[in-house]
Scaffold this motif. Sequence first.
Motif: not given
Length: 190
Positions: A92-105
């Motif tokens: 869950a933490a991985y999915r949350t952090v990954r979403r946050h990291n790629v959202a702008r791109h």
Amino acid sequence: MPQKTIDFGKYGARGVKGSDAVARKLDELAGGITTPVTVKRGWTARLHYLTRTARSRQAAREAGLTVTDRTLTAWLQGRRSPSKANLARIDAAYRTVRRHNVARHLLRRLNRQGRGTRVEIHPLNQSQVPRPLQRVVEYRTLNVRRWDGIVAAWATGDRQGLEAAWDDTIVDLGSQWGQYEYVTNIGFAA
């Protein structure tokens, strides 16, 4: 909204909420680690992603991975393995952090400098609905030019916000937009 479906599936129609299909597609576009979290390679790859910088460690803690640094070190060195509950927290933490990291791109790719992205909407499956009760729904396409609200809600995991943003978008289909609240699939590429 007046065209909201109140009792979906009552007569045998099958499908998923359009906003859920959009979230699934955005997750697919975001990519990431495909090895399951239950395999050692999967959870160690996720832990490396979550612990490579101080900023990512802080984001992982905010996302719910609240174990000590000593435990993280033991997991990464292979001296201990996480429990099932901790594996779920890691994922869950991985999915949350990954979403946050790629959202702008992802937002930049979907908006395409105002040109937007063509979205294919596949209607709900009515094969199990009795013939007199079937609606006439067809495959539709829509060019979505403003992805800001959709991607922002997806990145934060706000299901209600994503549903509202998606409903605001499909209104552009015209008077039949309510028929596409539930769909078989939604496809787009970025």
